[in-house]
Enzyme design. Sequence first.
Site, PDB file in Angstrom:
ATOM      1  N   ASN A  70      -8.292 -14.935   7.979  1.00  0.00           N
ATOM      2  CA  ASN A  70      -9.424 -14.920   7.054  1.00  0.00           C
ATOM      3  C   ASN A  70     -10.579 -15.624   7.768  1.00  0.00           C
ATOM      4  OD1 ASN A  70     -11.305 -15.320   5.097  1.00  0.00           O
ATOM      5  ND2 ASN A  70      -9.962 -16.449   3.691  1.00  0.00           N
ATOM      6  N   VAL A  71     -11.612 -14.868   8.133  1.00  0.00           N
ATOM      7  CA  VAL A  71     -12.683 -15.468   8.941  1.00  0.00           C
ATOM      8  C   VAL A  71     -13.568 -16.435   8.146  1.00  0.00           C
ATOM      9  CG1 VAL A  71     -12.801 -13.742  10.787  1.00  0.00           C
ATOM     10  CG2 VAL A  71     -14.104 -13.368   8.686  1.00  0.00           C
ATOM     11  N   ASN A  97     -18.837  -9.030  12.288  1.00  0.00           N
ATOM     12  CA  ASN A  97     -18.944  -7.764  11.577  1.00  0.00           C
ATOM     13  C   ASN A  97     -18.271  -7.769  10.205  1.00  0.00           C
ATOM     14  OD1 ASN A  97     -18.945  -4.631  11.392  1.00  0.00           O
ATOM     15  ND2 ASN A  97     -16.773  -5.186  11.324  1.00  0.00           N
ATOM     16  N   SER A 159     -27.872  -6.007   7.774  1.00  0.00           N
ATOM     17  CA  SER A 159     -27.973  -4.794   6.952  1.00  0.00           C
ATOM     18  C   SER A 159     -29.419  -4.586   6.565  1.00  0.00           C
ATOM     19  CB  SER A 159     -27.143  -4.958   5.684  1.00  0.00           C
ATOM     20  OG  SER A 159     -27.467  -3.951   4.756  1.00  0.00           O
ATOM     21  N   TYR A 171     -25.398 -10.170  -1.499  1.00  0.00           N
ATOM     22  CA  TYR A 171     -25.333  -9.505  -0.184  1.00  0.00           C
ATOM     23  C   TYR A 171     -26.674  -9.611   0.548  1.00  0.00           C
ATOM     24  CZ  TYR A 171     -24.038  -5.587   2.996  1.00  0.00           C
ATOM     25  OH  TYR A 171     -23.746  -4.781   4.077  1.00  0.00           O
ATOM     26  N   ALA A 173     -28.955 -11.902   0.159  1.00  0.00           N
ATOM     27  CA  ALA A 173     -29.153 -13.303   0.570  1.00  0.00           C
ATOM     28  C   ALA A 173     -28.323 -13.618   1.808  1.00  0.00           C
ATOM     29  CB  ALA A 173     -28.767 -14.241  -0.572  1.00  0.00           C
ATOM     30  N   LYS A 175     -27.148 -11.508   4.131  1.00  0.00           N
ATOM     31  CA  LYS A 175     -27.602 -10.794   5.322  1.00  0.00           C
ATOM     32  C   LYS A 175     -28.953 -11.337   5.817  1.00  0.00           C
ATOM     33  CE  LYS A 175     -24.122  -7.888   5.769  1.00  0.00           C
ATOM     34  NZ  LYS A 175     -23.152  -8.020   6.872  1.00  0.00           N
ATOM     35  N   ILE A 204     -24.200   3.889   6.456  1.00  0.00           N
ATOM     36  CA  ILE A 204     -23.290   4.450   7.447  1.00  0.00           C
ATOM     37  C   ILE A 204     -22.010   4.886   6.732  1.00  0.00           C
ATOM     38  CG2 ILE A 204     -22.174   4.026   9.686  1.00  0.00           C
ATOM     39  CD1 ILE A 204     -25.259   3.519   9.668  1.00  0.00           C
TER      40      ILE A 204
HETATM   41  P1  NAI Z   1     -15.432  -2.019   5.701  1.00  0.00           P
HETATM   42  O1  NAI Z   1     -15.238  -2.495   4.312  1.00  0.00           O
HETATM   43  O2  NAI Z   1     -15.011  -0.615   6.042  1.00  0.00           O
HETATM   44  O3  NAI Z   1     -14.706  -3.018   6.742  1.00  0.00           O
HETATM   45  C1  NAI Z   1     -14.855  -4.403   6.634  1.00  0.00           C
HETATM   46  C2  NAI Z   1     -13.655  -5.072   7.302  1.00  0.00           C
HETATM   47  O4  NAI Z   1     -13.799  -6.483   7.141  1.00  0.00           O
HETATM   48  C3  NAI Z   1     -12.316  -4.674   6.665  1.00  0.00           C
HETATM   49  O5  NAI Z   1     -11.379  -4.300   7.661  1.00  0.00           O
HETATM   50  C4  NAI Z   1     -11.891  -5.938   5.947  1.00  0.00           C
HETATM   51  O6  NAI Z   1     -10.471  -6.086   5.841  1.00  0.00           O
HETATM   52  C5  NAI Z   1     -12.520  -7.015   6.807  1.00  0.00           C
HETATM   53  N1  NAI Z   1     -12.672  -8.287   6.095  1.00  0.00           N
HETATM   54  C6  NAI Z   1     -13.172  -8.475   4.855  1.00  0.00           C
HETATM   55  N2  NAI Z   1     -13.100  -9.773   4.520  1.00  0.00           N
HETATM   56  C7  NAI Z   1     -12.536 -10.424   5.574  1.00  0.00           C
HETATM   57  C8  NAI Z   1     -12.189 -11.777   5.828  1.00  0.00           C
HETATM   58  N3  NAI Z   1     -12.406 -12.742   4.911  1.00  0.00           N
HETATM   59  N4  NAI Z   1     -11.626 -12.095   7.014  1.00  0.00           N
HETATM   60  C9  NAI Z   1     -11.386 -11.123   7.948  1.00  0.00           C
HETATM   61  N5  NAI Z   1     -11.682  -9.833   7.754  1.00  0.00           N
HETATM   62  C10 NAI Z   1     -12.261  -9.481   6.579  1.00  0.00           C
HETATM   63  O7  NAI Z   1     -16.978  -2.241   6.020  1.00  0.00           O
HETATM   64  P2  NAI Z   1     -17.951  -1.537   7.087  1.00  0.00           P
HETATM   65  O8  NAI Z   1     -18.720  -0.486   6.392  1.00  0.00           O
HETATM   66  O9  NAI Z   1     -17.221  -1.205   8.318  1.00  0.00           O
HETATM   67  O10 NAI Z   1     -18.984  -2.728   7.350  1.00  0.00           O
HETATM   68  C11 NAI Z   1     -18.898  -3.585   8.466  1.00  0.00           C
HETATM   69  C12 NAI Z   1     -20.121  -4.491   8.479  1.00  0.00           C
HETATM   70  O11 NAI Z   1     -21.304  -3.685   8.504  1.00  0.00           O
HETATM   71  C13 NAI Z   1     -20.240  -5.382   7.242  1.00  0.00           C
HETATM   72  O12 NAI Z   1     -20.745  -6.644   7.619  1.00  0.00           O
HETATM   73  C14 NAI Z   1     -21.254  -4.659   6.388  1.00  0.00           C
HETATM   74  O13 NAI Z   1     -21.935  -5.531   5.536  1.00  0.00           O
HETATM   75  C15 NAI Z   1     -22.170  -4.073   7.449  1.00  0.00           C
HETATM   76  N6  NAI Z   1     -22.933  -2.919   7.017  1.00  0.00           N
HETATM   77  C16 NAI Z   1     -22.320  -1.742   6.651  1.00  0.00           C
HETATM   78  C17 NAI Z   1     -23.087  -0.677   6.245  1.00  0.00           C
HETATM   79  C18 NAI Z   1     -22.488   0.641   5.848  1.00  0.00           C
HETATM   80  O14 NAI Z   1     -23.254   1.505   5.410  1.00  0.00           O
HETATM   81  N7  NAI Z   1     -21.196   0.860   5.997  1.00  0.00           N
HETATM   82  C19 NAI Z   1     -24.551  -0.768   6.176  1.00  0.00           C
HETATM   83  C20 NAI Z   1     -25.084  -2.033   6.585  1.00  0.00           C
HETATM   84  C21 NAI Z   1     -24.287  -3.051   6.998  1.00  0.00           C
END
Ligand code: NAI
Length: 261
Positions: A70-71, A97, A159, A171, A173, A175, A204
């Site tokens: 858990n990061v 990420n 984001s 979110y 705040a 980012k 995305i």
């Molecule tokens: P996702 O939900 O598909 O993947 C996020 C990953 O983070 C998951 O594998 C999850 O298990 C892990 N995670 C969550 N809480 C955690 C914790 N406490 N410790 C360790 N791992 C944890 O999300 P996605 O879409 O891949 O997003 C990745 C990043 O990109 C995020 O920071 C998100 O805010 C950002 N982002 C995504 C956008 C999109 O359209 N998908 C747009 C803008 C930013």
Amino acid sequence: MNLNNAVIAITGGAQGLGLAMACRLAAQGARIALLDINAERLSEAVELCDQAARKAGFGHPHAIAAYPCNVANEDQVESVFANIVSDYGQLDGLVNNAGVLRDGLLLKARDGEVTDRLSLSQWQTVIDVNLTAPFLCTRAAATHMVNSGRGGSIVNICSISMAGNMGQSNYSAAKAGLAAMTVVWAKELARHQIRVNGIAPGFIATDMTSHMKPEALEKMTRQIPLQRMGAADEIAHALQFLLENDYMSGRMVEVDGGLRL
Ligand code: NAI
């Protein structure tokens, strides 16, 4: 930075953008430490990255490894980064990420009466994972980078919502805070040859956005000048550039199809 043989830690690497970034870097010969709270998906992710590396002709043994954690937990972060450095003997890059959403309006009202409010737990969960975790991981990674004297490169996944998006007090705040820390850390860590940059993706296609209602997705896509959602590898492409270009620091690369909130 030459990615071949570099050791890069990616948080939230089990799926979505984190996994796409890991696969692209693995295909450039990088060794990847994948950190995620979802241990099951993490093992599948290691396999996919291995395949991407082998397909590109790289076969470093034990190059890709899973670090379930858990990061947002300080003790877990400190011990995971110590383990990464002990397993690989070096740490060259970190991608902050991991992220979560707990969307909701600050309050909802009907007939002039407040009927619902954004809960403190919705607020705190998003701040913990999207803001506190990058602080903990960057502090841990930068400690090893400074002690090794080898420098490094850190990329924060922010984001488009950092500009302030309706229904995302928490979110937006987090980012916006992460974008500010990108500038702070770039200034503070430059003397140690550590570069810090950010990427602000638009919408995305990943699991995170697949949970949106189809009507909301369609409405949102119409507002994007390029008229489509981005692909995860288009974010990974920006990451590769930021890691490889040694004169990039303290900047935010916006990869959003031209969308402005
Ligand atoms: P996702 O939900 O598909 O993947 C996020 C990953 O983070 C998951 O594998 C999850 O298990 C892990 N995670 C969550 N809480 C955690 C914790 N406490 N410790 C360790 N791992 C944890 O999300 P996605 O879409 O891949 O997003 C990745 C990043 O990109 C995020 O920071 C998100 O805010 C950002 N982002 C995504 C956008 C999109 O359209 N998908 C747009 C803008 C930013």
